[in-house]
Motif scaffolding. Structure first.
Motif, PDB file in Angstrom:
ATOM      1  N   GLY A 164       0.786  -1.228   0.000  1.00 24.83           N
ATOM      2  CA  GLY A 164       0.000   0.000   0.000  1.00 24.83           C
ATOM      3  C   GLY A 164       0.815   1.272   0.000  1.00 24.83           C
ATOM      4  N   LYS A 165       2.116   1.154  -0.219  1.00 23.87           N
ATOM      5  CA  LYS A 165       2.982   2.333  -0.220  1.00 23.87           C
ATOM      6  C   LYS A 165       3.335   2.740  -1.650  1.00 23.87           C
ATOM      7  CE  LYS A 165       5.304   1.526   4.227  1.00 23.87           C
ATOM      8  NZ  LYS A 165       6.630   1.397   4.893  1.00 23.87           N
ATOM      9  N   GLY A 166       3.705   4.002  -1.811  1.00 26.71           N
ATOM     10  CA  GLY A 166       4.234   4.445  -3.086  1.00 26.71           C
ATOM     11  C   GLY A 166       3.185   5.016  -4.019  1.00 26.71           C
ATOM     12  N   GLU A 167       3.672   5.567  -5.133  1.00 23.99           N
ATOM     13  CA  GLU A 167       2.813   6.163  -6.150  1.00 23.99           C
ATOM     14  C   GLU A 167       2.510   5.103  -7.209  1.00 23.99           C
ATOM     15  OE1 GLU A 167       4.842   9.591  -7.628  1.00 23.99           O
ATOM     16  OE2 GLU A 167       4.485  10.752  -5.805  1.00 23.99           O
ATOM     17  N   SER A 168       1.268   4.752  -7.342  1.00 23.63           N
ATOM     18  CA  SER A 168       0.866   3.670  -8.238  1.00 23.63           C
ATOM     19  C   SER A 168       1.226   3.981  -9.684  1.00 23.63           C
ATOM     20  CB  SER A 168      -0.637   3.411  -8.118  1.00 23.63           C
ATOM     21  OG  SER A 168      -1.368   4.585  -8.459  1.00 23.63           O
ATOM     22  N   CYS A 169       1.584   2.925 -10.418  1.00 19.52           N
ATOM     23  CA  CYS A 169       1.984   3.103 -11.811  1.00 19.52           C
ATOM     24  C   CYS A 169       1.487   1.930 -12.640  1.00 19.52           C
ATOM     25  CB  CYS A 169       3.509   3.197 -11.922  1.00 19.52           C
ATOM     26  SG  CYS A 169       4.113   3.449 -13.609  1.00 19.52           S
ATOM     27  N   LEU A 170       0.915   2.231 -13.776  1.00 22.31           N
ATOM     28  CA  LEU A 170       0.503   1.208 -14.736  1.00 22.31           C
ATOM     29  C   LEU A 170       1.658   0.965 -15.706  1.00 22.31           C
ATOM     30  CD1 LEU A 170      -1.648  -0.606 -16.093  1.00 22.31           C
ATOM     31  CD2 LEU A 170      -2.318   1.418 -17.435  1.00 22.31           C
ATOM     32  N   PHE A 171       2.163  -0.261 -15.718  1.00 18.88           N
ATOM     33  CA  PHE A 171       3.234  -0.645 -16.634  1.00 18.88           C
ATOM     34  C   PHE A 171       2.614  -1.421 -17.792  1.00 18.88           C
ATOM     35  CE2 PHE A 171       5.222  -0.068 -12.549  1.00 18.88           C
ATOM     36  CZ  PHE A 171       6.460   0.486 -12.832  1.00 18.88           C
ATOM     37  N   VAL A 172       2.862  -0.954 -19.009  1.00 19.77           N
ATOM     38  CA  VAL A 172       2.277  -1.580 -20.193  1.00 19.77           C
ATOM     39  C   VAL A 172       3.316  -1.648 -21.308  1.00 19.77           C
ATOM     40  CG1 VAL A 172      -0.086  -0.844 -19.691  1.00 19.77           C
ATOM     41  CG2 VAL A 172       1.422   0.628 -21.053  1.00 19.77           C
ATOM     42  N   GLY A 173       3.062  -2.532 -22.244  1.00 17.63           N
ATOM     43  CA  GLY A 173       3.932  -2.637 -23.407  1.00 17.63           C
ATOM     44  C   GLY A 173       3.736  -3.973 -24.090  1.00 17.63           C
ATOM     45  N   ARG A 174       4.687  -4.308 -24.980  1.00 19.11           N
ATOM     46  CA  ARG A 174       4.627  -5.586 -25.682  1.00 19.11           C
ATOM     47  C   ARG A 174       5.995  -6.246 -25.685  1.00 19.11           C
ATOM     48  NH1 ARG A 174       2.507  -6.079 -31.385  1.00 19.11           N
ATOM     49  NH2 ARG A 174       4.091  -4.499 -31.846  1.00 19.11           N
ATOM     50  N   ALA A 200      -0.878   9.503 -15.427  1.00 19.11           N
ATOM     51  CA  ALA A 200      -1.867   8.639 -16.086  1.00 19.11           C
ATOM     52  C   ALA A 200      -3.148   9.393 -16.411  1.00 19.11           C
ATOM     53  CB  ALA A 200      -2.169   7.432 -15.213  1.00 19.11           C
ATOM     54  N   GLY A 201      -3.684  10.092 -15.435  1.00 17.97           N
ATOM     55  CA  GLY A 201      -4.903  10.860 -15.674  1.00 17.97           C
ATOM     56  C   GLY A 201      -6.123  10.013 -15.966  1.00 17.97           C
ATOM     57  N   ASP A 202      -6.066   8.723 -15.557  1.00 23.54           N
ATOM     58  CA  ASP A 202      -7.202   7.846 -15.846  1.00 23.54           C
ATOM     59  C   ASP A 202      -7.964   7.440 -14.587  1.00 23.54           C
ATOM     60  OD1 ASP A 202      -5.410   6.178 -14.619  1.00 23.54           O
ATOM     61  OD2 ASP A 202      -5.090   4.863 -16.349  1.00 23.54           O
ATOM     62  N   GLY A 203      -7.537   7.941 -13.444  1.00 19.45           N
ATOM     63  CA  GLY A 203      -8.205   7.595 -12.199  1.00 19.45           C
ATOM     64  C   GLY A 203      -7.811   6.253 -11.643  1.00 19.45           C
ATOM     65  N   GLU A 204      -7.109   5.449 -12.427  1.00 19.45           N
ATOM     66  CA  GLU A 204      -6.714   4.120 -11.971  1.00 19.45           C
ATOM     67  C   GLU A 204      -5.365   4.164 -11.251  1.00 19.45           C
ATOM     68  OE1 GLU A 204      -6.169  -0.399 -13.831  1.00 19.45           O
ATOM     69  OE2 GLU A 204      -6.021   1.355 -15.136  1.00 19.45           O
ATOM     70  N   THR A 205      -4.416   4.868 -11.831  1.00 19.08           N
ATOM     71  CA  THR A 205      -3.077   4.994 -11.243  1.00 19.08           C
ATOM     72  C   THR A 205      -2.596   6.429 -11.390  1.00 19.08           C
ATOM     73  OG1 THR A 205      -1.988   4.395 -13.324  1.00 19.08           O
ATOM     74  CG2 THR A 205      -2.461   2.602 -11.766  1.00 19.08           C
ATOM     75  N   ILE A 206      -1.535   6.753 -10.668  1.00 18.39           N
ATOM     76  CA  ILE A 206      -0.958   8.095 -10.762  1.00 18.39           C
ATOM     77  C   ILE A 206      -0.074   8.215 -12.002  1.00 18.39           C
ATOM     78  CG2 ILE A 206       0.555   9.774  -9.614  1.00 18.39           C
ATOM     79  CD1 ILE A 206      -0.314   8.546  -6.943  1.00 18.39           C
ATOM     80  N   TRP A 207       0.659   7.115 -12.282  1.00 21.77           N
ATOM     81  CA  TRP A 207       1.632   7.127 -13.372  1.00 21.77           C
ATOM     82  C   TRP A 207       1.329   6.043 -14.393  1.00 21.77           C
ATOM     83  CZ3 TRP A 207       5.062  11.073 -13.515  1.00 21.77           C
ATOM     84  CH2 TRP A 207       5.320  11.738 -12.304  1.00 21.77           C
ATOM     85  N   ARG A 208       1.893   6.227 -15.576  1.00 21.94           N
ATOM     86  CA  ARG A 208       1.815   5.220 -16.634  1.00 21.94           C
ATOM     87  C   ARG A 208       3.179   5.148 -17.305  1.00 21.94           C
ATOM     88  NH1 ARG A 208       0.763   4.523 -22.179  1.00 21.94           N
ATOM     89  NH2 ARG A 208      -0.687   2.807 -22.672  1.00 21.94           N
ATOM     90  N   SER A 209       3.691   3.922 -17.478  1.00 25.39           N
ATOM     91  CA  SER A 209       4.991   3.744 -18.128  1.00 25.39           C
ATOM     92  C   SER A 209       4.869   2.682 -19.219  1.00 25.39           C
ATOM     93  CB  SER A 209       6.048   3.325 -17.106  1.00 25.39           C
ATOM     94  OG  SER A 209       7.314   3.181 -17.731  1.00 25.39           O
ATOM     95  N   HIS A 210       5.192   3.091 -20.445  1.00 24.76           N
ATOM     96  CA  HIS A 210       5.115   2.179 -21.587  1.00 24.76           C
ATOM     97  C   HIS A 210       6.520   1.815 -22.037  1.00 24.76           C
ATOM     98  CE1 HIS A 210       4.795   0.899 -25.779  1.00 24.76           C
ATOM     99  NE2 HIS A 210       3.559   0.514 -25.490  1.00 24.76           N
ATOM    100  N   PHE A 211       6.763   0.501 -22.194  1.00 18.06           N
ATOM    101  CA  PHE A 211       8.071   0.042 -22.670  1.00 18.06           C
ATOM    102  C   PHE A 211       7.884  -1.292 -23.385  1.00 18.06           C
ATOM    103  CE2 PHE A 211      12.327  -1.696 -22.599  1.00 18.06           C
ATOM    104  CZ  PHE A 211      13.134  -0.575 -22.753  1.00 18.06           C
ATOM    105  N   ASP A 212       8.423  -1.372 -24.595  1.00 21.66           N
ATOM    106  CA  ASP A 212       8.377  -2.614 -25.372  1.00 21.66           C
ATOM    107  C   ASP A 212       9.712  -3.352 -25.258  1.00 21.66           C
ATOM    108  OD1 ASP A 212       5.808  -2.039 -26.219  1.00 21.66           O
ATOM    109  OD2 ASP A 212       6.475  -1.132 -28.112  1.00 21.66           O
TER     110      ASP A 212
END
Length: 283
Positions: A123-133, A261-273
């Motif tokens: 429950g600690k830290g700034e949430s981040c969505l990690f996505v990619g292929r 992120a601006g999607d209400g789900e997480t604070i950050w979003r990081s994309h890496f393939d």
């Protein structure tokens, strides 16, 4: 025979003592080691007191090694030697994701999670969505790729460093790609942290005017049948230690975007393939 030892013929004399029937690779490596070690002593005109200090340093380094800490690996890391060996052994075609050091905090047997799952359990830290292929060099998706991920928590510690504080498998998980090669999970934006600097290696860094910090990063071990194993990190692009990583692990291609992120789900979003090279693809 090169006879008795002398300063001028030290390398030839020492290497001549090797047996004739030893394993060729051992002979090659040890002969080169003796050559360069003796050249180093001559180059700096090493004093007796400096040699004794070096022996004491190596002795204390060994005495600090145990199952939960490997000071010699730390020494190798901070001298850039680990990264050099990694680079020599992981030369890949242009366009393939680059390797970096494995680090000491990987744990085998992490749970396999579903795409989109959260790996941060404290429950600690700034949430981040990690996505990619995960794709090949031609941009085709790699199905069945196994993505083993781990990172520190918001306080800069891995779960194995705080077994009585963090939940087991905190900020760890394994994800298996489907036909489209994509991955998706929620973790935290990692933070920078210092390597253990309370031993001989830390004293060495201080004497060299160097800090002990690693820039914020997330670890990945990506494997797929028929492809070269990838051990790498993604780094946070605005980290203050990007240009001075104490273990020299940063490569420009591994600096990943971290955007709001601006999607209400997480604070950050990081994309890496991740781009994998096949087993038969070399430079």
């Amino acid at each position: 025979m090169h006879g008795y030892f002398s300063e001028e013929k030290s390398v030839d004399t020492v290497n001549a003592r090797m047996g004739r029937n030893i394993e060729p690779r051992i002979a090659e490596v040890m002969a080169s080691l003796v050559k360069h070690l003796h050249a180093f002593a001559r180059d700096v005109s090493l004093t007796q007191a400096e040699w004794e200090l070096a022996i004491d340093f190596l002795t204390r380094t060994g005495q600090l090694c145990h199952d939960e800490r490997q000071e010699f690996i730390l020494l190798s890391d901070t001298l850039g030697f680990s990264m050099l060996v990694d680079a020599i052994n992981n030369r890949r075609p242009a366009g393939a994701t680059e390797n970096t050091v494995f680090g000491p905090f990987h744990v085998a047997g992490a749970p396999i999670r579903q795409m989109g799952d959260t790996i941060s359990l404290d429950g600690k830290g700034e949430s981040c969505l990690f996505v990619g292929r995960v794709v090949d060099l031609d941009g085709r998706p790699v199905e069945g790729a196994r993505i083993d991920v781990w990172s520190d928590n918001a306080d800069g510690y891995y779960d194995v460093q705080q077994p009585d504080i963090q939940p087991k498998w905190n900020n760890r998980g394994i994800f298996i790609t489907g036909p489209d090669g994509s991955y998706r999970f929620i973790g935290i934006k990692p933070v920078s942290y210092p390597i253990p600097d309370d031993g001989p290696v830390g004293q060495m860094l201080a004497s060299l005017g160097r800090h002990p910090y690693r820039p914020a990063h997330t670890h990945y071990l990506v494997t797929a049948e028929g492809y070269q194993k990838l051990v790498t990190h993604t780094f946070v692009g605005d980290d203050a230690y990007l240009g001075s990583d104490t273990v020299f692990g940063v490569k420009s291609s591994l600096v990943a975007p971290f955007e709001k992120a601006g999607d209400g789900e997480t604070i950050w979003r990081s994309h890496f393939d991740f781009v994998l090279a096949r087993l038969d693809q070399t430079r």
